[in-house]
Design a protein around this motif. Structure first.
Motif, short mmCIF file in Angstrom:
data_model
loop_
_atom_site.label_atom_id
_atom_site.label_comp_id
_atom_site.label_asym_id
_atom_site.label_seq_id
_atom_site.Cartn_x
_atom_site.Cartn_y
_atom_site.Cartn_z
N ASP A 165 8.20 59.19 -28.72
CA ASP A 165 8.88 58.57 -27.57
C ASP A 165 9.37 57.21 -27.55
O ASP A 165 8.56 56.02 -28.36
N GLU A 166 10.83 56.86 -27.73
CA GLU A 166 11.41 55.58 -27.98
C GLU A 166 10.60 54.62 -26.70
O GLU A 166 10.70 54.95 -25.68
N ASP A 167 10.37 53.38 -27.28
CA ASP A 167 9.71 52.51 -26.58
C ASP A 167 10.54 51.07 -26.65
O ASP A 167 9.66 50.00 -26.80
N GLY A 168 11.65 51.09 -26.45
CA GLY A 168 12.25 49.80 -26.66
C GLY A 168 12.40 49.13 -27.80
O GLY A 168 12.39 49.63 -29.07
N ASP A 169 11.92 47.87 -27.80
CA ASP A 169 11.69 47.13 -29.11
C ASP A 169 10.33 47.22 -29.80
O ASP A 169 9.92 46.97 -30.86
N LYS A 170 9.45 48.17 -29.15
CA LYS A 170 8.09 48.24 -29.64
C LYS A 170 8.13 49.56 -30.23
O LYS A 170 9.01 50.19 -30.29
N PRO A 171 7.13 49.67 -31.16
CA PRO A 171 7.00 50.92 -32.06
C PRO A 171 6.74 52.22 -31.09
O PRO A 171 6.42 52.22 -30.04
N PRO A 172 7.46 53.28 -31.41
CA PRO A 172 7.62 54.47 -30.72
C PRO A 172 6.17 54.88 -30.54
O PRO A 172 5.14 54.86 -31.41
N ASP A 173 5.96 55.84 -29.36
CA ASP A 173 4.51 56.47 -29.10
C ASP A 173 4.71 58.20 -29.47
O ASP A 173 5.88 58.46 -29.54
N PHE A 174 3.73 58.41 -30.11
CA PHE A 174 3.62 59.59 -30.95
C PHE A 174 3.36 60.80 -29.71
O PHE A 174 2.56 60.86 -29.10
N LEU A 175 4.36 61.69 -30.03
CA LEU A 175 4.18 62.96 -28.76
C LEU A 175 3.52 64.20 -29.52
O LEU A 175 3.06 65.00 -28.81
N GLY A 176 3.98 64.43 -30.61
CA GLY A 176 3.71 65.72 -31.46
C GLY A 176 4.15 65.99 -32.74
O GLY A 176 5.12 65.20 -33.07
N LYS A 177 3.66 66.61 -33.47
CA LYS A 177 3.96 66.97 -34.96
C LYS A 177 3.77 68.47 -35.41
O LYS A 177 2.81 69.14 -35.04
N VAL A 178 4.62 68.97 -36.47
CA VAL A 178 4.56 70.22 -36.83
C VAL A 178 4.88 69.83 -38.27
O VAL A 178 5.38 69.19 -38.71
N ALA A 179 4.02 70.70 -39.22
CA ALA A 179 4.28 70.67 -40.64
C ALA A 179 4.54 72.33 -41.13
O ALA A 179 3.97 73.18 -40.97
N ILE A 180 5.49 72.41 -41.80
CA ILE A 180 6.01 73.65 -42.18
C ILE A 180 6.33 73.67 -44.12
O ILE A 180 7.16 72.85 -44.27
N PRO A 181 5.30 74.29 -44.36
CA PRO A 181 5.41 74.44 -46.24
C PRO A 181 6.80 74.97 -46.50
O PRO A 181 7.32 76.07 -45.70
#
Length: 283
Positions: A165-181
């Motif tokens: 999640d983009e948060d302006g000048d601050k580091p973005p917030d994590f929403l989710g992740k997938v890993a695919i071999p």
């Protein structure tokens, strides 16, 4: 053909940061396909930076729209397939394969803002290569419809797709992740992946739709298997998170309500509002 800007920073307890100096490298002036040893004095600050830098053309990296994806053109697909056929197994041994990722959309993402919305974008990582989508603002069901291509350096690598999640000048917030071999990819099939937490242990909220294609030379990939894996050069930045704050506020509310309900119950017992309830409570 551009200038490479380099900044040297000092971190103090991950809170205070101080710029120690800057320098520039003229990429166009460097010989290609060889390692150059440079000692660069820092501008307006004491000290110098000793570095090894190699300029090499990188094929296979691109970002495009769905209508102009590389493997969508039959002639280009044939050309790429030809590059990784068995008869070319000993030409350019480091060029193992080609990965195409269609990032289509995400559905039912986590709301990172207090208004119940998010400004999501995707980051795709393969080894030390990283590309990202544009941001779709105020949307929990974003559609990116972008095509990304990567050169494959190791067929045992894992493609990581992370939604932030983009948060302006601050580091973005994590929403989710997938890993695919890469070896698990089924070419040309659109798949729906459940987003997970950072450790990939538990499901997060939302799903993402991807379509992947991987082309590689099995001989080159087998030779690469006997070499050490490429080290990941990443740094995890700890930061303030609105999502964590919101979750903690909800926890405090629930605890406060539980304490309040307990106080009201004890009060009703002492006031003998219900004789049976008070007797049972005191017993």
């Amino acid at each position: 053909k551009d200038m490479l800007d380099i900044e040297v920073w000092r971190k103090d307890n991950k809170k205070h940061e101080e710029l120690l100096g800057t320098c520039q490298v003229d990429i166009a002036a460097l010989p290609t396909k060889q390692t150059n040893c440079l000692e660069l004095p820092l501008e307006k600050h004491p000290g110098s930076l000793l570095m090894l830098i190699a300029v090499a053309p990188c094929t296979g990296v691109s970002i495009s729209d769905l209508c102009v994806c590389p493997l969508g053109d039959p002639s280009e697909r044939q050309q790429i397939s030809q590059r990784y056929c068995i008869k070319n197994s000993f030409q350019d041994i480091k060029d193992i394969g080609f990965l195409q990722v269609k990032v289509l959309k995400a559905v039912d993402l986590l709301a990172a803002d207090f208004a119940g919305k998010s400004d999501p974008f995707c980051v795709l990582e393969l080894g030390n290569d990283s590309l990202q989508t544009h941001t779709v603002y105020k949307n929990l069901n974003p559609e990116w419809n972008k095509v990304f291509t990567f050169p494959i350096k190791d067929i045992h690598d894992v493609l990581e797709v992370t939604v932030f999640d983009e948060d302006g000048d601050k580091p973005p917030d994590f929403l989710g992740k997938v890993a695919i071999p890469l070896l698990s990819i089924r070419n040309g099939k659109q798949s729906c992946y459940t987003l997970k937490n950072k450790d990939l242990e538990h499901a997060s909220k939302g799903v993402i739709y991807l379509e992947l294609d991987v082309l590689f030379n099995p001989v080159k990939a087998s030779i690469r298997t006997f070499k050490p894996r490429e080290k990941r050069f990443t740094e995890e930045n700890r930061k303030f998170s609105k999502k964590i704050l919101s979750r903690n506020v909800d926890r405090v509310k629930k605890i406060t309500m539980a304490i309040w309900n307990t106080i009201q119950f004890l009060r009703s017992c002492f006031l003998w509002e219900s004789t049976v309830k008070s007797v049972i409570a005191f017993v």
